[in-house]
Design a protein around this motif. Structure first.
Motif, PDB file in Angstrom:
ATOM      1  N   VAL A  84      10.827   5.022   1.870  1.00 38.58           N
ATOM      2  CA  VAL A  84      10.411   4.064   0.840  1.00 38.58           C
ATOM      3  C   VAL A  84       9.087   4.492   0.234  1.00 38.58           C
ATOM      4  O   VAL A  84       8.884   4.430  -0.980  1.00 38.58           O
ATOM      5  N   GLN A  85       8.167   4.962   1.084  1.00 43.25           N
ATOM      6  CA  GLN A  85       6.849   5.347   0.604  1.00 43.25           C
ATOM      7  C   GLN A  85       6.925   6.545  -0.334  1.00 43.25           C
ATOM      8  O   GLN A  85       6.201   6.609  -1.333  1.00 43.25           O
ATOM      9  N   ASN A  86       7.816   7.489  -0.059  1.00 43.64           N
ATOM     10  CA  ASN A  86       7.964   8.623  -0.968  1.00 43.64           C
ATOM     11  C   ASN A  86       8.603   8.195  -2.284  1.00 43.64           C
ATOM     12  O   ASN A  86       8.309   8.776  -3.340  1.00 43.64           O
TER      13      ASN A  86
ATOM     14  N   TYR B   8       0.841  -1.192   0.000  1.00 42.48           N
ATOM     15  CA  TYR B   8       0.000   0.000   0.000  1.00 42.48           C
ATOM     16  C   TYR B   8       0.883   1.251   0.000  1.00 42.48           C
ATOM     17  O   TYR B   8       1.809   1.381   0.807  1.00 42.48           O
ATOM     18  N   VAL B   9       0.595   2.165  -0.903  1.00 42.21           N
ATOM     19  CA  VAL B   9       1.366   3.393  -1.039  1.00 42.21           C
ATOM     20  C   VAL B   9       0.783   4.515  -0.187  1.00 42.21           C
ATOM     21  O   VAL B   9       1.522   5.308   0.397  1.00 42.21           O
ATOM     22  N   ASP B  10      -0.541   4.550  -0.093  1.00 45.62           N
ATOM     23  CA  ASP B  10      -1.184   5.720   0.525  1.00 45.62           C
ATOM     24  C   ASP B  10      -2.511   5.368   1.204  1.00 45.62           C
ATOM     25  O   ASP B  10      -3.438   6.156   1.218  1.00 45.62           O
TER      26      ASP B  10
ATOM     27  N   TYR C 177      13.711   8.634  -7.594  1.00 43.85           N
ATOM     28  CA  TYR C 177      13.156   7.605  -6.715  1.00 43.85           C
ATOM     29  C   TYR C 177      13.873   7.548  -5.369  1.00 43.85           C
ATOM     30  O   TYR C 177      13.390   6.897  -4.440  1.00 43.85           O
ATOM     31  N   GLU C 178      15.012   8.188  -5.277  1.00 38.80           N
ATOM     32  CA  GLU C 178      15.801   8.137  -4.042  1.00 38.80           C
ATOM     33  C   GLU C 178      15.311   9.213  -3.074  1.00 38.80           C
ATOM     34  O   GLU C 178      15.978  10.220  -2.835  1.00 38.80           O
TER      35      GLU C 178
ATOM     36  N   GLY D  56       2.876   0.722   3.323  1.00 46.24           N
ATOM     37  CA  GLY D  56       4.098  -0.072   3.395  1.00 46.24           C
ATOM     38  C   GLY D  56       3.869  -1.561   3.578  1.00 46.24           C
ATOM     39  O   GLY D  56       4.831  -2.345   3.545  1.00 46.24           O
ATOM     40  N   ASP D  57       2.619  -1.975   3.755  1.00 43.35           N
ATOM     41  CA  ASP D  57       2.319  -3.395   3.959  1.00 43.35           C
ATOM     42  C   ASP D  57       1.859  -4.055   2.656  1.00 43.35           C
ATOM     43  O   ASP D  57       1.161  -3.444   1.843  1.00 43.35           O
ATOM     44  N   GLU D  58       2.227  -5.329   2.487  1.00 40.50           N
ATOM     45  CA  GLU D  58       1.769  -6.095   1.333  1.00 40.50           C
ATOM     46  C   GLU D  58       0.276  -6.411   1.450  1.00 40.50           C
ATOM     47  O   GLU D  58      -0.266  -6.532   2.540  1.00 40.50           O
ATOM     48  N   TRP D  59      -0.373  -6.568   0.288  1.00 36.55           N
ATOM     49  CA  TRP D  59      -1.806  -6.865   0.293  1.00 36.55           C
ATOM     50  C   TRP D  59      -2.163  -8.076  -0.576  1.00 36.55           C
ATOM     51  O   TRP D  59      -3.322  -8.485  -0.611  1.00 36.55           O
TER      52      TRP D  59
END
Length: 540
Positions: free
Chosen positions: A375-377, A70-72, A370-371, A83-86
């Motif tokens: 991680v979410q940004n 999840y990004v947002d 991307y840096e 940040g969690d997998e779905w």
């Protein structure tokens, strides 16, 4: 944009192994065509490796990307958040619509970032090739999207015949082309038709009513009957712990004989229950035209759009023979294409207009966008890349038709289709945001870091060297002298050469001084915006 000539025809063709000079320009050409927007470090590495070792590096096996997260979005049930997998979670029963939308955004960011993170490797360029080849899109089933994209990764340069077999009963494909409702009582011809016309052998010119050179309407009808009996289970389910899969049901399958036309030597397909689809693919692949059809598409993807008679004879014929000789493993033929004399002709270098994906990555990836600090940004940055590729004509998850994007097949324009009044305006807007502007989320401005790119140059203290090195990274060929002079003028802002040298030296001596950073960054952004207005920036 300034104007520049566009390649209209290849000068000569040879499939013989390239034996000319291996310098920065040749290495850059290889990586620009085989990867997405190589960085200076990758270009330097490819140059130092030499052609054979660079190809070894390109074709190395690399790990699959981690599952999307999840990004947002934070689920109201508390099971997962940013940040969690779905992938293995049920869709939230409290807010299914919001959960599905969040997963779609997640896949957008995940795929776009994956094309950047693959780096010095051909796999992601082949994922785009296969996605365009099979043309699937438009069905909102994100777990299935992730799975078929990973199937493309598994078979990126692998066995084409085995990939076609997998795609024939892929749950997304069964839904996309109605294979899940094709029964003995009502055979659906959609997949059978596209299997022949688009996925394997190609249509060819019509020579008689219902006869298209490589197959006939009879073959479509008979293959549709042979492919009956499949349905999908748990497709896009909201329930936990349930994977979707394809299921064969005997009483839905046409178990009578199917007789093909003279185009397939009047072969008879007898009942083979759940394995009959394998027989269908095996029969199609007995025809050498399958290899030639695939090689033409690979040529257009990696080399140039115009398959002339000379290209057909000198490139496609030996390349397709390599495919056949290797039982449809495509790596040997693709490697030969990327290492042949024709690929490195001056007329080929810089002769293709960048796809929107290539265009965005040549800013985001090269400028380290991307840096980000989290991680979410970084994922948010990738999603902006997806949006800008969409706005410039390439919605990655939704090809416009089962035939893929028109720029790969629509005569006579082909790659010129990427450029029209709307997309040129969008490309200019993208260039502005990547240089003098910014991208926004969370009420915060995020910018491409061109200063870090300049810091990595061989001679960042000299204004002319800065311009020439940046052009070598981003452009396929050297500019005319007046173009280089104009970019240097933008970097200097009308001042003397020593001003850049002094300001950059001051910044290096005081790297935490914001005023010094702003001074050199402003100059770099102005120069980069000018560079991106050149037509040369939009080709590779």
């Amino acid at each position: 944009m300034s104007s520049t000539s566009v390649l209209t025809a290849a000068v000569s063709t040879s499939f013989a192994a390239y034996s000319g000079p291996w310098e920065f320009q040749q290495a850059s050409h290889l990586l620009r065509r085989a990867t997405f927007a190589p960085t200076k470090a990758e270009l330097d590495e490819a140059t130092s490796l030499g052609l054979d070792a660079a190809l070894d590096r390109l074709f190395e096996s690399i790990a699959l990307p981690a599952n999307p997260t999840y990004v947002d979005y934070v689920r109201p049930d508390g099971e997962a958040g940013i940040g969690d997998e779905w992938m293995n979670l049920a869709v939230s029963e409290f807010d299914a619509s919001a959960d599905r939308s969040a997963r779609a955004r997640s896949v957008q960011a995940w795929w776009f970032q994956s094309t950047a993170e693959a780096g010095f490797n051909i796999r992601e360029k082949m994922v785009l090739f296969w996605h365009n080849h099979f043309g699937m899109g438009g069905i909102n089933a994100d777990r299935e999207r992730v799975r078929f994209l990973n199937t493309y990764r598994d078979y990126a340069t692998g066995n084409f015949k085995e990939l076609v077999k997998l795609m024939t009963i892929d749950v997304y494909m069964l839904r996309f082309l109605d294979g899940h409702v094709s029964t003995r009582q009502n055979p659906n011809e959609n997949y059978a038709r596209e299997l022949l016309e688009l996925f394997t052998i190609g249509k060819g010119p019509q020579v008689a009513p219902g006869d298209y050179t490589n197959y006939t309407e009879q073959d479509v009808t008979e293959l549709a009957r042979a492919l009956t009996g499949w349905r999908t289970i748990n497709f896009n389910t909201i329930s936990p712990g349930l994977d979707s899969y394809a299921e064969y049901v005997t009483n839905r399958h046409d178990r009578t004989d199917k007789t093909l036309s003279y185009r397939f030597d009047n072969q008879v397909i007898t009942n083979n229950e759940e394995n009959e689809y394998l027989d269908v693919v095996d029969i199609i692949f007995t025809k050498d035209e399958v290899a030639r059809y695939l090689c033409r598409k690979l040529y257009r993807h990696f080399v140039y759009y115009d398959v002339t008679d000379e290209v057909e004879t000198n490139i496609i014929a030996p390349m397709s023979q390599l495919v056949i000789d290797n039982q449809y493993d495509i790596a040997p033929a693709l490697r030969a294409l990327l290492s042949c004399e024709h690929f490195y002709e001056t007329s080929i270098i810089g002769g293709m207009i960048k796809t929107p994906l290539d265009l965005v990555q040549s800013t985001f990836r090269v400028a380290n966008f991307y840096e980000q600090d989290t991680v979410q940004n970084g994922q948010q940055a990738a999603r902006r890349g997806f949006i800008h590729a969409r706005d410039t004509g390439m919605d990655l998850l939704t090809p416009p038709s089962v035939a893929g994007w028109t720029a790969y097949y629509q005569e006579p324009s082909f790659h010129r289709i990427w450029l029209n009044t709307s997309t040129i305006q969008a490309r200019t807007s993208h260039a502005r945001r990547c240089t003098t502007g910014a991208f926004y989320w969370d009420q915060t401005a995020y910018r491409c870091d061109w200063l870090s790119v300049v810091d990595g140059l061989n001679n960042p203290y000299d204004s002319i060297s800065v311009v020439e090195e940046m052009c070598s990274i981003l452009l396929p060929k050297p500019l005319e002298q007046e173009q280089t002079d104009a970019l240097v003028e933008l970097l200097l802002g009308g001042q003397e050469d020593f001003v850049w040298t002094n300001e950059y030296s001051d910044y290096q001596a005081n790297p935490n001084d914001m005023a010094g950073i702003d001074a050199v960054t402003s100059r770099i952004r102005s120069m980069m915006y000018g560079l991106m207005q050149l037509a040369e920036f939009h080709v590779h």
